[in-house]
Design an enzyme around this catalytic site. Structure first.
Site, PDB file in Angstrom:
ATOM      1  N   TYR A 173      25.966   2.513   8.941  1.00 28.90           N
ATOM      2  CA  TYR A 173      24.837   3.234   9.516  1.00 28.90           C
ATOM      3  C   TYR A 173      23.569   2.382   9.537  1.00 28.90           C
ATOM      4  CZ  TYR A 173      27.633   7.510   9.101  1.00 28.90           C
ATOM      5  OH  TYR A 173      28.613   8.468   9.221  1.00 28.90           O
TER       6      TYR A 173
ATOM      7  N   LYS B 207      38.328   1.834   0.512  1.00 31.90           N
ATOM      8  CA  LYS B 207      39.479   1.350   1.285  1.00 31.90           C
ATOM      9  C   LYS B 207      39.683  -0.119   0.935  1.00 31.90           C
ATOM     10  CE  LYS B 207      42.708   2.161   4.370  1.00 31.90           C
ATOM     11  NZ  LYS B 207      43.906   2.941   3.966  1.00 31.90           N
TER      12      LYS B 207
ATOM     13  N   ASP C 122      41.943   7.511   2.793  1.00 33.72           N
ATOM     14  CA  ASP C 122      42.933   8.310   3.512  1.00 33.72           C
ATOM     15  C   ASP C 122      43.672   9.244   2.557  1.00 33.72           C
ATOM     16  OD1 ASP C 122      43.899   5.970   2.397  1.00 33.72           O
ATOM     17  OD2 ASP C 122      45.282   5.512   4.028  1.00 33.72           O
TER      18      ASP C 122
ATOM     19  N   ASP D  54      30.149  10.788   4.541  1.00 35.91           N
ATOM     20  CA  ASP D  54      29.784  11.656   5.656  1.00 35.91           C
ATOM     21  C   ASP D  54      30.988  12.492   6.091  1.00 35.91           C
ATOM     22  OD1 ASP D  54      28.483  12.857   7.759  1.00 35.91           O
ATOM     23  OD2 ASP D  54      28.112  11.026   8.882  1.00 35.91           O
TER      24      ASP D  54
ATOM     25  N   ASP E 212      31.890  16.788   4.935  1.00 36.70           N
ATOM     26  CA  ASP E 212      32.097  17.811   5.965  1.00 36.70           C
ATOM     27  C   ASP E 212      33.484  18.430   5.837  1.00 36.70           C
ATOM     28  OD1 ASP E 212      29.585  17.369   6.897  1.00 36.70           O
ATOM     29  OD2 ASP E 212      30.168  16.570   8.845  1.00 36.70           O
TER      30      ASP E 212
END
Length: 352
Positions: free
Chosen positions: A136, A186, A218, A242, A246
């Site tokens: 970001y 990851k 994952d 992020d 959610d």
């Protein structure tokens, strides 16, 4: 106690108004609220989504209560002038690097989750998301390759001090909860994640009472729907956080139920300076219809009272009033009910 109220766009002013009504109902001595423009409305009025006067107001406050930003009419603007840049700018300018997103199923609403009720009932976790790094905020751009193909690119990176400071926030949070921390990355394919894992492991040596677990993102996404009760505190980077936060909201039942706090190193006379906001967006498709759920914003105000203003008892009162409101069936449309935005606010105030 000075609080900057930044309602923003879409449903932001509607839900923020209900949170302000709840704060006013508490009648706290010395509490002063200031309102400023941010997002698309700020661009139209001032030519920028984060005007200098709004930023100055936020800096002078003890806390910020934020609504939402996002306006489809601004989608064609250059990226630096789009509404979403306001929240990114506030995080960067105010040094807010840690996002705290609690997710807990409310009694009686287990059936609203997409998960089986007995699984949803076990959800009680906190996601600690790093806010100032990752793709970001990394370098980004578009170009054209030699064969004419267009390419877009974004740099993902973290310096070790950025990882170390968010790790300390997460370990301290775990100390106050169930003393279990899951660090999500990851590392099997990303060098950024390998550094993340190494530094979090180093910090773990300072928190012997906290059990640390590492998990690939994952797998974490899978476990969040398979067995969410296994998580206590989760710490992860900006991009993964992020997405996972959610996902956690929908495991609970609605994105309209979850509050969040963005904090850093700055302290006030009452606690830690922070920006508090619901995790949902501006939802322009339902703006002005009085159907938006204000619970997430009201709970954000409760977090603000607890962490930035040193008002634990009032924060607990708001949370109890919200739980009773939902448990007694006063539900907005996102939860299958028919209560308007204002009626949900009325019900919470009546139960304070």
């Amino acid at each position: 106690m000075k609080v900057a109220i930044l309602p923003g766009d879409g449903i932001g002013p509607e839900v923020t108004r209900q949170a302000v009504r709840v704060l006013e109902a508490l009648d706290l001595p010395g509490l002063t609220l200031f309102e400023g423009d941010v997002g698309g409305i700020a661009y139209r009025r001032h030519g920028h989504p984060l005007p200098a006067e709004t930023l100055a107001m936020a800096r002078a406050a003890d806390a910020v209560l934020f609504g939402a930003v996002g306006d489809p009419s601004c989608d064609a603007l250059e990226r630096a002038l789009r509404p979403e840049q306001a929240i990114l700018g506030l995080r960067a300018e105010l040094g807010l690097f840690a996002n705290l997103r609690p997710a807990k199923t409310f009694a009686g609403l287990e059936g609203m989750s997409a998960l089986r009720p007995e699984i949803a009932r076990a959800i009680d976790l906190l996601i600690v998301r790093e806010l100032n790094g990752d793709v970001y905020f990394g370098e980004k751009g578009t170009d054209t390759l030699a064969d004419g193909r267009r390419r877009g690119w974004d740099m993902m990176s973290y310096a070790e001090d950025e990882v170390r400071r968010i790790a300390h926030v997460a370990f301290r949070a775990a100390q106050g909860r169930g003393k279990r921390l899951c660090s999500v990355d990851k590392a099997n394919v990303l060098e950024t994640s390998q550094l993340w894992r190494d530094v979090v492991s180093e910090v773990a040596g300072e928190y012997a009472e906290v059990t640390l677990e590492h998990m690939y993102v994952d797998n974490a996404a899978m476990q969040l729907v398979r067995d969410p009760g296994r998580f206590d505190v989760v710490v992860t980077g900006n991009l993964f956080g992020d997405i996972l936060s959610d996902q956690a909201s929908m495991c609970v039942g609605s994105i309209g139920l979850l509050a969040s706090a963005a904090t850093g190193d700055r302290t006030t006379a009452f606690g830690t300076f922070g920006l508090y906001e619901p995790i949902h967006g501006s939802a322009p498709d339902i703006a002005g219809q009085s159907v938006a759920n204000p619970v997430a914003t009201i709970l954000s105000a409760a977090m603000m009272l607890r962490h930035s203003l040193g008002r634990e008892s009032e924060a607990a009162r708001i949370e109890a009033a919200v739980a009773r409101t939902l448990g007694e069936g006063v539900l907005a449309r996102d939860l299958g009910g028919s209560a308007t935005t204002g009626e949900v606010g009325d019900a919470v105030i009546a139960r304070l």
